[in-house]
Design a protein around this motif. Sequence first.
Motif, PDB file in Angstrom:
ATOM      1  N   ASN A  32      33.433  36.798  39.645  1.00 56.02           N
ATOM      2  CA  ASN A  32      33.333  38.262  39.602  1.00 56.02           C
ATOM      3  C   ASN A  32      31.884  38.644  39.336  1.00 56.02           C
ATOM      4  OD1 ASN A  32      32.823  38.249  36.828  1.00 56.02           O
ATOM      5  ND2 ASN A  32      34.662  39.359  36.274  1.00 56.02           N
ATOM      6  N   TYR A  33      31.648  39.914  39.070  1.00 50.42           N
ATOM      7  CA  TYR A  33      30.264  40.364  38.933  1.00 50.42           C
ATOM      8  C   TYR A  33      29.947  40.850  37.530  1.00 50.42           C
ATOM      9  CZ  TYR A  33      32.548  44.856  39.323  1.00 50.42           C
ATOM     10  OH  TYR A  33      33.382  45.917  39.109  1.00 50.42           O
ATOM     11  N   ARG A  34      30.903  40.682  36.599  1.00 48.05           N
ATOM     12  CA  ARG A  34      30.641  41.279  35.290  1.00 48.05           C
ATOM     13  C   ARG A  34      30.963  40.380  34.104  1.00 48.05           C
ATOM     14  NH1 ARG A  34      35.797  44.199  33.325  1.00 48.05           N
ATOM     15  NH2 ARG A  34      37.176  44.275  35.127  1.00 48.05           N
ATOM     16  N   LEU A  83      28.801  36.212  32.498  1.00 47.22           N
ATOM     17  CA  LEU A  83      28.686  35.946  33.931  1.00 47.22           C
ATOM     18  C   LEU A  83      27.988  34.620  34.241  1.00 47.22           C
ATOM     19  CD1 LEU A  83      29.336  37.386  36.604  1.00 47.22           C
ATOM     20  CD2 LEU A  83      27.041  38.339  36.561  1.00 47.22           C
ATOM     21  N   GLN A  84      26.963  34.293  33.463  1.00 47.96           N
ATOM     22  CA  GLN A  84      26.196  33.074  33.778  1.00 47.96           C
ATOM     23  C   GLN A  84      26.761  31.826  33.102  1.00 47.96           C
ATOM     24  OE1 GLN A  84      24.764  35.821  32.529  1.00 47.96           O
ATOM     25  NE2 GLN A  84      23.168  36.526  33.925  1.00 47.96           N
TER      26      GLN A  84
ATOM     27  N   GLU B  45      29.083  44.605  30.817  1.00 49.35           N
ATOM     28  CA  GLU B  45      29.351  43.207  30.462  1.00 49.35           C
ATOM     29  C   GLU B  45      28.352  42.240  31.066  1.00 49.35           C
ATOM     30  OE1 GLU B  45      33.567  41.826  30.642  1.00 49.35           O
ATOM     31  OE2 GLU B  45      33.842  43.750  31.615  1.00 49.35           O
ATOM     32  N   ALA B  46      27.806  42.603  32.243  1.00 49.23           N
ATOM     33  CA  ALA B  46      26.927  41.666  32.942  1.00 49.23           C
ATOM     34  C   ALA B  46      25.497  41.754  32.431  1.00 49.23           C
ATOM     35  CB  ALA B  46      26.960  41.937  34.443  1.00 49.23           C
ATOM     36  N   THR B  47      25.039  42.974  32.197  1.00 47.24           N
ATOM     37  CA  THR B  47      23.625  43.150  31.862  1.00 47.24           C
ATOM     38  C   THR B  47      23.346  42.872  30.389  1.00 47.24           C
ATOM     39  OG1 THR B  47      23.627  44.924  33.522  1.00 47.24           O
ATOM     40  CG2 THR B  47      21.665  44.736  32.147  1.00 47.24           C
TER      41      THR B  47
END
Lengths: 150, 345
Positions: A32-34, A83-84, B45-47
């Motif tokens: 996913n992206y988040r 994400l990573q 959530e990603a940043t």
Amino acid sequence: MYDSFMIQADSLKNDVVNGETVGFQFIVRLANYRGIYLSLASGFYVSVDGVEYGEDVQTLEINGKAPRTMAEIARAGFEHWDLQTKAILHIRKPGGLEKGRHDIGYMPATLDGYGYNAHDEEWVTNPPKPGTRGGGKTHHICMFDLELQE
Amino acid sequence: MAIKRGVSLYSYQQEEWFGRWTWRDQLREVALNLDGADGIEIISEATIPQYPYPSEAFIDEFNTEMARWGLQATTLDAFPDPLQFRRDHVMNDAEMAERLKIDLRLAKKLGMKNIRVLGNTIDSVKLALPLAEELDITISQEIHFPSPIKRDPNSQRYNKIMDILEYIEKTGTKHYGFQPDFGVFRTAPSDVYLGYYFRMAGYEEYAEHVKAVMEAFKCMSYEDLVEWAKKTYPKVFNGGWADGELRPASAAPEELKLIAPYIYCVHGKFFHMMEMPDRPGEYEDLAVDSEGAIRVLKEIGYEGYIDSEYEGQRSQQDRGEAYLASEIEEVRRHQKMLKRLIEEA
């Protein structure tokens, strides 16, 4: 999404504990992206050379903690899978895999969502079987041809 | 004043996933290479490292980098995940509001003026609204494909957008509004998505088929298109995700006028920027009516941000490294298009 990247190519190896080969492992990533709250990971579809390995033999090693069963992961509602972050998926299989190349089928099953759905109550106790429904943004089982590392 | 240009860091998700670009690199790209774009939208959530409880060091660093490059924080994208408490219960409205409040506080610390919500219920947003007012942050319902804008008198389908509009107009709140996504104004299926679905169905050569579907979309009714596509490409269009590509636009740009005073940010959604045949060096996305949307935004006097939101990368991640899309180049082209459309009379 990330169809050919969700498993790290050089990460398939046998799991050896106290000199005994108890299974195998590989490194997985989110599709996913988040990122997700870890509780939303409900299992992984895994097949090796046509043989499926269900959640009962899966443990996930993530965020620097010892491998956890999928039942334990389900309760990690306040821990985040960034994400990573690479996680190690362990599969219990006495004797492990044989040397050489293997066809791995893989699809994560995650329950991240944008809002309420009619199936929510059902999925609290009975989420869909991995491989039957999209995991994150990947909607089909992806195939990987991987060599078992020493 | 004119419409301003920004970028949602969603656009660089692939660079981030592979660990090639950090948020710092992304900020620098927006500041230096997009000819005047200065807005930054982030994905909560990603940043944000260690979301939802980042270190004070990150907060300081983010604000410092934003100031260093002269960037403006536009929007934080938030998510509810009703199954977060799995093995126990489905998240209720009060819990959904609490999660939104965490994101509101984070948004404030990062200088964001707006929060984008999508699946959050109206009741949960109402519970978070007093905090949004206190922090002076707007909460914007994203209008995302296949959401309509106007109410269809012939349809029984629930229309959340019009319900929110009624609530805003009844209460006069200045902190609840909308974030339209250009994806609702679709003009054709995206060629990169169609390509992916043809590959999944086993096609090796499919460029002509993709073109045929895009052409058919323009000249057939939806019902005829579905029937033709299923008959012509039964392995591709068989009740799965590919069928979604055949759906028509869910709203028309003119409908933006219905919600004009309450648009706090806009998603410039796009999938594939192609050079215009008659204008070398200029670009367009054949799947999205960006031109129509910007024309109406200008008519209604919108002066906020359009944030580029690139989504073509994920349909090109099935063939290894060599076939990955360049998010950086796609966003540069999209920004060039936005600038042209905003500045053209």
